[in-house]
Design a protein around this motif. Sequence first.
Motif, PDB file in Angstrom:
ATOM      1  N   GLU A 153       0.834  -1.183   0.000  1.00  0.00           N
ATOM      2  CA  GLU A 153       0.000   0.000   0.000  1.00  0.00           C
ATOM      3  C   GLU A 153       0.877   1.244   0.000  1.00  0.00           C
ATOM      4  OE1 GLU A 153      -2.484  -0.291   3.396  1.00  0.00           O
ATOM      5  OE2 GLU A 153      -3.660  -1.962   2.637  1.00  0.00           O
ATOM      6  N   ALA A 154       0.350   2.313  -0.585  1.00  0.00           N
ATOM      7  CA  ALA A 154       1.119   3.560  -0.665  1.00  0.00           C
ATOM      8  C   ALA A 154       1.517   4.056   0.713  1.00  0.00           C
ATOM      9  CB  ALA A 154       0.302   4.618  -1.403  1.00  0.00           C
ATOM     10  N   ALA A 155       0.639   3.855   1.693  1.00  0.00           N
ATOM     11  CA  ALA A 155       0.937   4.342   3.044  1.00  0.00           C
ATOM     12  C   ALA A 155       2.177   3.669   3.606  1.00  0.00           C
ATOM     13  CB  ALA A 155      -0.260   4.095   3.961  1.00  0.00           C
ATOM     14  N   GLU A 156       2.391   2.392   3.268  1.00  0.00           N
ATOM     15  CA  GLU A 156       3.574   1.692   3.758  1.00  0.00           C
ATOM     16  C   GLU A 156       4.828   2.152   3.019  1.00  0.00           C
ATOM     17  OE1 GLU A 156       2.794  -2.440   3.438  1.00  0.00           O
ATOM     18  OE2 GLU A 156       1.382  -2.478   5.099  1.00  0.00           O
ATOM     19  N   LEU A 157       4.727   2.284   1.705  1.00  0.00           N
ATOM     20  CA  LEU A 157       5.894   2.681   0.923  1.00  0.00           C
ATOM     21  C   LEU A 157       6.304   4.123   1.201  1.00  0.00           C
ATOM     22  CD1 LEU A 157       5.117   1.049  -2.537  1.00  0.00           C
ATOM     23  CD2 LEU A 157       6.734   0.274  -0.806  1.00  0.00           C
ATOM     24  N   GLU A 158       5.327   4.964   1.510  1.00  0.00           N
ATOM     25  CA  GLU A 158       5.619   6.376   1.753  1.00  0.00           C
ATOM     26  C   GLU A 158       5.673   6.686   3.245  1.00  0.00           C
ATOM     27  OE1 GLU A 158       6.613   7.979  -0.623  1.00  0.00           O
ATOM     28  OE2 GLU A 158       5.792   6.973  -2.374  1.00  0.00           O
ATOM     29  N   ALA A 159       6.006   5.697   4.053  1.00  0.00           N
ATOM     30  CA  ALA A 159       6.033   5.890   5.501  1.00  0.00           C
ATOM     31  C   ALA A 159       6.973   7.033   5.871  1.00  0.00           C
ATOM     32  CB  ALA A 159       6.487   4.606   6.188  1.00  0.00           C
ATOM     33  N   PRO A 160       6.493   7.988   6.664  1.00  0.00           N
ATOM     34  CA  PRO A 160       7.362   9.104   7.075  1.00  0.00           C
ATOM     35  C   PRO A 160       8.445   8.632   8.048  1.00  0.00           C
ATOM     36  CG  PRO A 160       5.256   9.206   8.209  1.00  0.00           C
ATOM     37  CD  PRO A 160       5.127   8.114   7.199  1.00  0.00           C
ATOM     38  N   VAL A 161       9.479   9.424   8.148  1.00  0.00           N
ATOM     39  CA  VAL A 161      10.598   9.134   9.046  1.00  0.00           C
ATOM     40  C   VAL A 161      10.574  10.148  10.185  1.00  0.00           C
ATOM     41  CG1 VAL A 161      13.114   8.984   9.227  1.00  0.00           C
ATOM     42  CG2 VAL A 161      11.959   8.204   7.135  1.00  0.00           C
ATOM     43  N   ALA A 162      10.659   9.665  11.409  1.00  0.00           N
ATOM     44  CA  ALA A 162      10.624  10.559  12.577  1.00  0.00           C
ATOM     45  C   ALA A 162      12.003  11.175  12.789  1.00  0.00           C
ATOM     46  CB  ALA A 162      10.169   9.783  13.812  1.00  0.00           C
ATOM     47  N   TRP A 163      12.400  12.068  11.883  1.00  0.00           N
ATOM     48  CA  TRP A 163      13.736  12.654  11.933  1.00  0.00           C
ATOM     49  C   TRP A 163      13.971  13.468  13.200  1.00  0.00           C
ATOM     50  CZ3 TRP A 163      17.351  10.783   9.067  1.00  0.00           C
ATOM     51  CH2 TRP A 163      17.094  10.313   7.782  1.00  0.00           C
ATOM     52  N   ASP A 164      12.912  13.992  13.787  1.00  0.00           N
ATOM     53  CA  ASP A 164      13.097  14.824  14.973  1.00  0.00           C
ATOM     54  C   ASP A 164      13.624  14.037  16.169  1.00  0.00           C
ATOM     55  OD1 ASP A 164      10.240  13.762  14.778  1.00  0.00           O
ATOM     56  OD2 ASP A 164      10.305  14.403  16.881  1.00  0.00           O
ATOM     57  N   LEU A 165      13.515  12.702  16.118  1.00  0.00           N
ATOM     58  CA  LEU A 165      14.017  11.878  17.215  1.00  0.00           C
ATOM     59  C   LEU A 165      15.526  11.653  17.136  1.00  0.00           C
ATOM     60  CD1 LEU A 165      11.220   9.137  17.388  1.00  0.00           C
ATOM     61  CD2 LEU A 165      11.531  11.108  18.909  1.00  0.00           C
ATOM     62  N   VAL A 166      16.123  12.010  16.005  1.00  0.00           N
ATOM     63  CA  VAL A 166      17.537  11.717  15.765  1.00  0.00           C
ATOM     64  C   VAL A 166      18.407  12.925  16.103  1.00  0.00           C
ATOM     65  CG1 VAL A 166      19.221  11.002  14.027  1.00  0.00           C
ATOM     66  CG2 VAL A 166      16.876  10.180  13.893  1.00  0.00           C
ATOM     67  N   ASP A 167      19.550  12.657  16.697  1.00  0.00           N
ATOM     68  CA  ASP A 167      20.534  13.712  16.940  1.00  0.00           C
ATOM     69  C   ASP A 167      21.338  13.911  15.657  1.00  0.00           C
ATOM     70  OD1 ASP A 167      22.476  15.459  17.783  1.00  0.00           O
ATOM     71  OD2 ASP A 167      22.999  14.329  19.587  1.00  0.00           O
ATOM     72  N   ILE A 168      20.756  14.633  14.717  1.00  0.00           N
ATOM     73  CA  ILE A 168      21.367  14.819  13.404  1.00  0.00           C
ATOM     74  C   ILE A 168      22.743  15.472  13.504  1.00  0.00           C
ATOM     75  CG2 ILE A 168      21.204  16.165  11.263  1.00  0.00           C
ATOM     76  CD1 ILE A 168      19.548  13.722  11.089  1.00  0.00           C
ATOM     77  N   GLU A 169      22.880  16.415  14.418  1.00  0.00           N
ATOM     78  CA  GLU A 169      24.159  17.121  14.513  1.00  0.00           C
ATOM     79  C   GLU A 169      25.284  16.210  14.971  1.00  0.00           C
ATOM     80  OE1 GLU A 169      24.645  19.997  13.122  1.00  0.00           O
ATOM     81  OE2 GLU A 169      22.532  19.781  12.569  1.00  0.00           O
ATOM     82  N   ARG A 170      24.957  15.188  15.738  1.00  0.00           N
ATOM     83  CA  ARG A 170      25.993  14.236  16.143  1.00  0.00           C
ATOM     84  C   ARG A 170      26.440  13.403  14.941  1.00  0.00           C
ATOM     85  NH1 ARG A 170      25.644   9.734  20.967  1.00  0.00           N
ATOM     86  NH2 ARG A 170      27.875   9.292  21.071  1.00  0.00           N
ATOM     87  N   TYR A 171      25.488  13.005  14.098  1.00  0.00           N
ATOM     88  CA  TYR A 171      25.853  12.312  12.860  1.00  0.00           C
ATOM     89  C   TYR A 171      26.693  13.221  11.968  1.00  0.00           C
ATOM     90  CZ  TYR A 171      22.816   8.221  13.559  1.00  0.00           C
ATOM     91  OH  TYR A 171      22.250   7.056  14.024  1.00  0.00           O
TER      92      TYR A 171
END
Length: 465
Positions: free
Chosen positions: A169-187
């Motif tokens: 289903e499109a909803a599964e393929l287009e699943a959003p990513v909870a980027w706000d949970l990630v410490d992007i600056e550490r990466y």
Amino acid sequence: MLSILVGHSFFLRFDAKQFERAKPYPPLATLQVAALLRRLGHHVEFFDAMLAHGTQDFDARLDASRPDVVLLYEDNYNYLSKMCLAKMREAACTMIGRARAAGARVLVAGSDASDAPDVYLAAGADVALRGEGLDALPALLRRLQEEPALSGAALMAGLAQPVALPRPEAAELEAPVAWDLVDIERYRATWQAAHGRFSLNMAASKGCSFRCNWCAKPIWGQRYQQRSPQAVAAEMAELKARFAPDHIWFADDIFGFRADWVQRFADELDRLGGGIPFSIQTRADLISDAMAQALADAGCHEAWIGAESGSQQVLDAMNKGTTVPEIHGARRRLRAAGVRVGFFIQLGYLGEGLTELLQTRELIEQAQPDDIGVSVSYPLPGTRFHEQVKAQLGAKTHWTDSADLAMMFRGTFSTDTYRTVRDLLHAQVDMHRLAGDAHRRALQSLQQRWAALIDSLTPAAAVSP
């Protein structure tokens, strides 16, 4: 609603090779599930093992959040999660035990949990989901919310445990990513310190429809599910605006698949103001002239091809479905389009002797890829290859970490021999970056090392692992 701590057990520090490479990526599948749980109304916190120092960091997060449920959901887009790496399994089992001691219910999902659920259940997990587990997970959480004291068996009673094939289903393929949970600056800091640039990951598809004998597919099976080129371009544009990465790694088993899809992706990126240079994984038989040009138009910086071997006999034994001339052709077309090329090489497969090893050396000499990744055949549960060698498997049934490269069945040569071949193939690629006297010295040294190895590989050298 439930308080859920979502995490995974891939600790970069527990894999010396990957830690030294310093190319960490956030766990996409884990973050997609975290977003799903939020949409279901649950309170979600996140534990990211990737840059953690060890399981003590999980203990601290556990103590701080006191969750009702701990969900260890491995990143299905991380190719290293397809195999069982002992250090990661041990970490997962430690985390399960500590979560249970803290009073949380524990659910686990991932390739290893699908292949060996009893290991995780014995460690204290209430349920080991098979496949993606996305059909069963919402129902499990509803039951836990309604009856928190239910046993693991009661939780699963009457629920299907999907083996591998989620609904496309499109909803599964287009699943959003909870980027706000990630410490992007550490990466970002990790990447910048090691490489002077910052790379993030995306996925434009799930799965692979090809049937290589050695490739296990406990999550998505044989199905290839592709997102729309417009949606993928829009996500890249969003990441560009939000995080400004210098590079994108597409974690797909096969990116693009068809040249027309890639060209539409390129056109959409152009309409949105341009994309981000990216790298992909693909197959030699998919690289037509049109595909190579479309990849270049879209901004593909590097394409990694599953070459595996320079021996047609070995490729046929693998049921790879590609030919040595196709590998050369793909390299030639991509180079002409300005796209760097990496080869994945697999040593030690059934039927590979000295002649076949030398054919792989010849492939590297002639094609001159820009980079290579070398591994040794790993018998993954659920594959035809595993069925062929399982009677030979001894006490060691999986690698400690990604640098292990141990033979776990009776190959033609020893583990040390294959490690030597790996080093020689890498030296062969590195040599082409040199010029003048440095190149001549490197060539002479390489020829001497190959000669010494070939002299040692007499019939008497064939040994058990």
